[in-house]
Each structure stands twice: as structure tokens, then as C-alpha cells.
Design a protein around this motif. Structure first.
Motif, short mmCIF file in Angstrom:
data_model
loop_
_atom_site.label_atom_id
_atom_site.label_comp_id
_atom_site.label_asym_id
_atom_site.label_seq_id
_atom_site.Cartn_x
_atom_site.Cartn_y
_atom_site.Cartn_z
N PRO A 201 31.37 43.11 24.74
CA PRO A 201 32.39 44.12 24.46
C PRO A 201 33.59 43.96 25.40
N LYS A 202 34.78 44.26 24.87
CA LYS A 202 36.00 44.20 25.65
C LYS A 202 36.29 45.57 26.27
N VAL A 203 36.81 45.58 27.48
CA VAL A 203 37.25 46.82 28.13
C VAL A 203 38.75 46.93 27.87
N THR A 204 39.15 47.93 27.12
CA THR A 204 40.53 48.01 26.63
C THR A 204 41.44 48.90 27.47
N SER A 205 40.91 49.51 28.52
CA SER A 205 41.73 50.33 29.39
C SER A 205 41.31 50.12 30.84
N SER A 206 42.28 49.93 31.72
CA SER A 206 41.98 49.76 33.14
C SER A 206 41.32 51.00 33.73
N LYS A 207 41.60 52.16 33.14
CA LYS A 207 41.00 53.41 33.61
C LYS A 207 39.50 53.42 33.38
N ASP A 208 39.02 52.61 32.43
CA ASP A 208 37.60 52.58 32.10
C ASP A 208 36.82 51.52 32.87
N LEU A 209 37.51 50.71 33.66
CA LEU A 209 36.84 49.65 34.39
C LEU A 209 35.82 50.22 35.38
N LYS A 210 34.71 49.52 35.53
CA LYS A 210 33.69 49.94 36.48
C LYS A 210 32.97 48.72 37.04
N ILE A 211 32.12 48.96 38.01
CA ILE A 211 31.36 47.89 38.64
C ILE A 211 30.54 47.15 37.58
N GLY A 212 30.51 45.84 37.67
CA GLY A 212 29.80 45.01 36.71
C GLY A 212 30.70 44.46 35.63
N ASP A 213 31.89 45.06 35.41
CA ASP A 213 32.84 44.51 34.45
C ASP A 213 33.42 43.21 35.01
N MET A 214 33.94 42.38 34.10
CA MET A 214 34.36 41.04 34.49
C MET A 214 35.78 40.74 34.03
N LEU A 215 36.56 40.18 34.93
CA LEU A 215 37.89 39.65 34.63
C LEU A 215 37.71 38.20 34.22
N VAL A 216 38.21 37.85 33.02
CA VAL A 216 37.87 36.55 32.46
C VAL A 216 39.08 35.85 31.88
N ARG A 217 39.12 34.55 32.08
CA ARG A 217 40.00 33.66 31.30
C ARG A 217 39.06 32.76 30.51
N PRO A 218 38.86 33.07 29.22
CA PRO A 218 37.92 32.28 28.43
C PRO A 218 38.48 30.89 28.14
N GLY A 219 37.64 29.88 28.24
CA GLY A 219 38.10 28.54 27.94
C GLY A 219 37.15 27.49 28.45
N THR A 220 37.52 26.24 28.23
CA THR A 220 36.71 25.11 28.69
C THR A 220 37.62 24.14 29.42
N PRO A 221 37.85 24.27 30.74
CA PRO A 221 37.21 25.30 31.57
C PRO A 221 37.98 26.62 31.53
N GLY A 222 37.33 27.67 31.95
CA GLY A 222 37.98 28.96 32.17
C GLY A 222 37.51 29.44 33.53
N HIS A 223 37.61 30.74 33.75
CA HIS A 223 37.07 31.30 34.98
C HIS A 223 36.74 32.76 34.76
N ILE A 224 35.88 33.30 35.61
CA ILE A 224 35.44 34.68 35.47
C ILE A 224 35.01 35.21 36.83
N VAL A 225 35.35 36.47 37.11
CA VAL A 225 34.93 37.13 38.35
C VAL A 225 34.41 38.52 37.98
N MET A 226 33.64 39.12 38.88
CA MET A 226 33.01 40.41 38.60
C MET A 226 33.49 41.49 39.57
N ILE A 227 33.66 42.70 39.06
CA ILE A 227 33.92 43.87 39.91
C ILE A 227 32.61 44.26 40.59
#
Length: 292
Positions: A201-227
């Protein structure tokens, strides 16, 4: 004449695009250099969990989650002692040691498979295993085919031909932790940032972000980090701490904020914006969340 004008405009556009890209990369490199000389002030070096390692700025309160939740699991995840180095899968130190403020007590397999997306898959899977939710452990391959721990434990294995995947029972049932890690190695090999982005699922509002959500650049290669930590002020404005695995496979580590050393390691995370982390940047920030 028109043809020459068109060529000139195309060359100008290409040059402008290249300048913008180089300027963004230059900022990342400059901040990488800055990090060598800057020490975040919101650090409690004796803190041995994620939430105990980072201090809360005045005017904010830490968001607490129920015991047993994924968010609590992450927030209370144990850390190595302050000053611990980021170590590659082959036990060598990662070449850049100035961008982190904590290293998670999470092993790095020597096979080199547990890279950026895989490290977060590992954290989620370990949580589901620990909380006896093993039936929820499973991820899609980049091809879109779902691979579950339950079926793998029963002896089912994928037969992969290009983008075609079928599952066949060819092994004896094995529900052991050792076999669980074999399953994760399979997921690491055939999943990644692109499959997570397509599946979750996508998080569509920054106000809804919480721990465990991930900032992602999808791709090959891409990158991803976690709150991994979260605070807010009386107006509801939130700040976050980020952690990542990386390529090559290495220790999962908490990140400094090189764009705002005054507030580091706390980040603002607006959607669809340019967000820098040590050694990388996200041009059009997107966020995803593991399924409940």
C-alpha cells in the motif's frame, strides 16, 4: 533555419537537465563531506535501542506505539554500542563511516544477498516470526508472483523460467528457523524495491506517516529506507529518524540528516519532494507500508 533552431533548443534542454542533475549530486557529495565534521546534537551515546539513542528536541514528544506492534518492535530494536562501524557482508568495514549514528543488532549474511530492500524485508519477517504471525510472511517476486513462508515450509519451491513462475512440492516439510533463512535468501534473490513498491500500500499523506513506513525509489537498481522513530509537536508536525541497509549488503544503520545538521538525525519527510540522505537522494519522494 527551423531545424537549426530546434537542434539548439534540444542541446540547451539537454545541457540544462545535466546541470540540474550535477547540481543535485554536487549537493549530496558536499553534504557527505560535511558529515565528516558534524556531530548531531540529539544523540544519547549510551542509548542501546533506537528510541534511546536519539534525543527529542524541545517542543516535541515521541510517538509511542502499543507493545507488540511492528512500530514498537522497530522503535525498541537493540543497537550495537555507540561508535560501531557499518560492516559489509564480507566483514570488511564500509568505506564511508560518517553518515550514521547507530548500527542495529541484525546479522548480515555472508552471501551478500541482504541489500537495501532485503534488510527491511528481514526486519518485517523477524517481527512476524517473533510475534507468531508466520502465516503473514510472504512477498512478491519482481515478476509479481507471491511466495509465502507457509508454502515454502511445506516443501514448495518455485520453478522460474523468465517471467513465468510455478510452485511445486519437491522438498520435505521443514518449519525450522534455519529453513526460514533459506526462504529469505530466495526472497532476496527475486524481490527488491520495485516488487515492494508494486505490492505494498502507498502512503498518500505525510501526516499519515509512521514508524515502519518506507521511503522508496523503485527501480533496478533503486533504493529504500525505513522510518524507525517518530516525534511530533503540538500542531501535529512530525519529524522522523531513518535507517537503511545498502549495497553491498551491510549492517543496517540509522542515518544522519546532512541537509539539516542542526536537527540531525531528525528528518521532515514531505511527499513528492527532494530528500537527501547520506550518499543518496530521492527526487520525488514516495512512501509505502507493509500490509497489516
Amino acid at each position: 533555419m527551423r531545424k537549426k533552431l530546434l537542434i539548439v533548443l534540444l542541446l540547451f534542454s539537454a545541457g540544462l537537465f545535466a546541470f540540474v542533475q550535477l547540481n543535485k549530486k554536487a549537493k549530496v557529495y558536499a553534504h557527505t563531506i560535511t558529515s565528516v565534521f558534524s556531530e548531531p546534537k540529539y544523540i544519547h551515546k549510551k542509548g542501546n535501542t533506537i528510541k534511546d539513542r536519539v534525543l527529542v528536541p524541545e517542543g516535541y514528544t515521541r510517538t509511542e506505539y502499543p507493545e507488540g506492534s511492528f512500530q514498537s518492535f522497530i522503535q525498541n530494536y537493540p543497537l550495537k554500542a555507540s561508535g560501531a562501524k557499518v560492516i559489509n557482508y564480507d566483514t570488511s568495514p564500509y568505506f564511508y563511516q560518517s553518515g550514521h549514528i547507530g548500527v542495529l543488532e541484525l546479522s548480515v549474511p555472508k552471501n551478500g544477498l541482504q541489500q537495501c530492500a532485503d534488510a527491511l524485508i528481514r526486519l518485517r519477517s523477524e517481527y512476524l516470526w517473533k510475534t507468531n504471525q508466520k502465516n503473514k510472511i510472504g512477498f512478491e517476486f519482481t515478476s509479481g508472483h507471491y511466495c509465502s513462508w507457509s508454502k515454502y515450509a511445506q516443501g514448495y519451491r518455485p520453478k522460474i523460467r523468465g517471467n513465468k513462475v510455478s510452485f511445486h512440492k519437491i522438498a520435505q516439510p521443514d518449519h525450522s528457523k534455519r529453513n526460514f533463512y533459506r526462504f529469505l535468501n530466495l526472497i532476496y534473490a527475486y524481490s527488491g524495491t520495485l516488487s515492494l513498491y508494486n505490492e505494498l500500500p502507498k502512503v498518500t499523506s505525510s501526516k499519515d506517516l509512521k514508524i515502519g513506513d518506507m521511503l522508496v525509489r523503485p527501480g533496478t537498481p533503486g533504493h529504500i529506507v525505513m522510518i524507525v522513530d517518530e516525534i511530533k509537536d503540538i500542531r501535529g508536525n512530525k519529524l522522523f529518524v531513518l535507517a537503511q541497509g545498502n549495497t553491498p549488503a551491510q549492517s543496517v544503520h540509522m542515518l544522519k540528516n546532512l541537509s539539516n545538521t542542526r536537527m540531525s538525525p531528525w528528518y521532515e519527510l514531505p511527499r513528492r519532494s527532494f530528500i537527501e540522505i547520506p550518499g543518496y537522494y530521492f527526487e520525488n519522494s514516495k512512501f509505502i507500508r507493509f500490509k497489516d
